[in-house]
Motif scaffolding. Sequence first.
Motif, PDB file in Angstrom:
ATOM      1  N   ALA A   1       0.833  -1.207   0.000  1.00  0.00           N
ATOM      2  CA  ALA A   1       0.000   0.000   0.000  1.00  0.00           C
ATOM      3  C   ALA A   1       0.867   1.256   0.000  1.00  0.00           C
ATOM      4  CB  ALA A   1      -0.934   0.002   1.205  1.00  0.00           C
ATOM      5  N   ARG A   2       1.933   1.242   0.770  1.00  0.00           N
ATOM      6  CA  ARG A   2       2.852   2.393   0.791  1.00  0.00           C
ATOM      7  C   ARG A   2       3.517   2.586  -0.566  1.00  0.00           C
ATOM      8  NH1 ARG A   2       6.264   1.849   6.501  1.00  0.00           N
ATOM      9  NH2 ARG A   2       4.511   2.166   7.937  1.00  0.00           N
ATOM     10  N   SER A   3       3.952   1.476  -1.172  1.00  0.00           N
ATOM     11  CA  SER A   3       4.593   1.578  -2.491  1.00  0.00           C
ATOM     12  C   SER A   3       3.624   2.131  -3.531  1.00  0.00           C
ATOM     13  CB  SER A   3       5.127   0.218  -2.933  1.00  0.00           C
ATOM     14  OG  SER A   3       6.278  -0.147  -2.200  1.00  0.00           O
ATOM     15  N   LEU A   4       2.385   1.656  -3.522  1.00  0.00           N
ATOM     16  CA  LEU A   4       1.403   2.148  -4.488  1.00  0.00           C
ATOM     17  C   LEU A   4       1.127   3.636  -4.275  1.00  0.00           C
ATOM     18  CD1 LEU A   4      -1.102  -0.848  -4.565  1.00  0.00           C
ATOM     19  CD2 LEU A   4       0.565  -0.211  -6.323  1.00  0.00           C
ATOM     20  N   GLU A   5       1.084   4.060  -3.018  1.00  0.00           N
ATOM     21  CA  GLU A   5       0.897   5.491  -2.747  1.00  0.00           C
ATOM     22  C   GLU A   5       2.079   6.291  -3.260  1.00  0.00           C
ATOM     23  OE1 GLU A   5       0.052   8.544   1.012  1.00  0.00           O
ATOM     24  OE2 GLU A   5       0.382   6.404   1.378  1.00  0.00           O
ATOM     25  N   ASN A   6       3.305   5.797  -3.009  1.00  0.00           N
ATOM     26  CA  ASN A   6       4.507   6.480  -3.503  1.00  0.00           C
ATOM     27  C   ASN A   6       4.512   6.572  -5.024  1.00  0.00           C
ATOM     28  OD1 ASN A   6       5.509   6.706  -0.884  1.00  0.00           O
ATOM     29  ND2 ASN A   6       6.778   4.865  -1.043  1.00  0.00           N
ATOM     30  N   LEU A   7       4.121   5.479  -5.676  1.00  0.00           N
ATOM     31  CA  LEU A   7       4.163   5.396  -7.135  1.00  0.00           C
ATOM     32  C   LEU A   7       2.954   6.044  -7.806  1.00  0.00           C
ATOM     33  CD1 LEU A   7       5.386   1.684  -7.343  1.00  0.00           C
ATOM     34  CD2 LEU A   7       6.717   3.709  -8.016  1.00  0.00           C
ATOM     35  N   ARG A   8       1.949   6.389  -7.006  1.00  0.00           N
ATOM     36  CA  ARG A   8       0.707   6.991  -7.514  1.00  0.00           C
ATOM     37  C   ARG A   8       0.010   6.075  -8.508  1.00  0.00           C
ATOM     38  NH1 ARG A   8       2.099  13.496  -8.092  1.00  0.00           N
ATOM     39  NH2 ARG A   8       3.641  13.592  -6.418  1.00  0.00           N
ATOM     40  N   LEU A   9       0.015   4.793  -8.181  1.00  0.00           N
ATOM     41  CA  LEU A   9      -0.589   3.784  -9.040  1.00  0.00           C
ATOM     42  C   LEU A   9      -1.592   2.957  -8.247  1.00  0.00           C
ATOM     43  CD1 LEU A   9       2.624   2.429 -10.840  1.00  0.00           C
ATOM     44  CD2 LEU A   9       0.954   4.045 -11.774  1.00  0.00           C
TER      45      LEU A   9
END
Length: 317
Positions: free
Chosen positions: A93-101
């Motif tokens: 979830a953190r990675s998706l938020e960082n990547l805006r995906l």
Amino acid sequence: MKYIKLHNGASMPAVGFGTWQAGEQELEAALESALEAGYRHIDTAYVYDNERAVGRVLARWLSSGRVARDELFVVTKLPPTGNRADRVDKYLARSLENLRLEHVDLYLVHVPFGFQERGDELHPAAEDGSILAELDTDHASLWKAMERQVAAGRARAIGLSNFNEAQLGRLLAGAEVPPACLQVEMHLYLQQRPLRAFCEARGIALCAYSPLGSRGTSKLLGKELPDLMGDPAVKEAAASHGRSPAQVLLRFAVQSGVAVIPKSTNPARIRENIQVFDFELTDEEMTRLADLDRGPAGRIVDFTFLKGIDKHPEFPF
């Protein structure tokens, strides 16, 4: 571009853009150059601490219509502090938020060993500098949590990085969704032949990191690294085809059926690294280069820069 077919039907571009050891500011400019040069396979990781920069660039390209989401193949990785079943949701979830995906195309378990979770530290360490490891890393339960990411639509495919053959075999025995890809160090001096044969027999795609030898990591790794681009056989093939030594090294891997993710922040080299599909090495050149394999002795990234990690039960080397 050539593509490598994954077992879920997706096509992974054979040349991707690596981002290890790239700070956010330099990475934004480099990724702009990479996308302009035609890269669509972007490789990052939570522990690289640069996902936000990747996300900003991708958001600009997607919102402007210069690229469509289904043209991109975005890869990120679960950090060692996330190597427990109950932490996978949080870190993706953190990675998706960082990547805006809303999803990544491939989510990898970055390493087979786990770290203790201490706040938001990426590399929690004791006072003597040794890594605070979690010695009870359980690949079977961890993989079940990875499989749930596919079911939830947050990852189109899942895979592994830096796992050895024995670890892969144990994980495959209980997997409902098999790993789509294994990302490992692979280059002229470390060709990973037994591991490649194991993966090819089971439909697991291979992706090579450090395909050019990663000489820029010499300070981090604390040792002098071999000069793959200066090898006489590489230089001779480069001269024969009017190409650079880097292009020969990348072509050797791609022609062997392996994807590569070279990293550069130099616009000229970024463009050069993707221009490997309009020439072909001869059978004689491929054989000569294959004969340069040093086996395990050719390994560069053995993770011993993480003090004490070689004592972990799941240390893969």
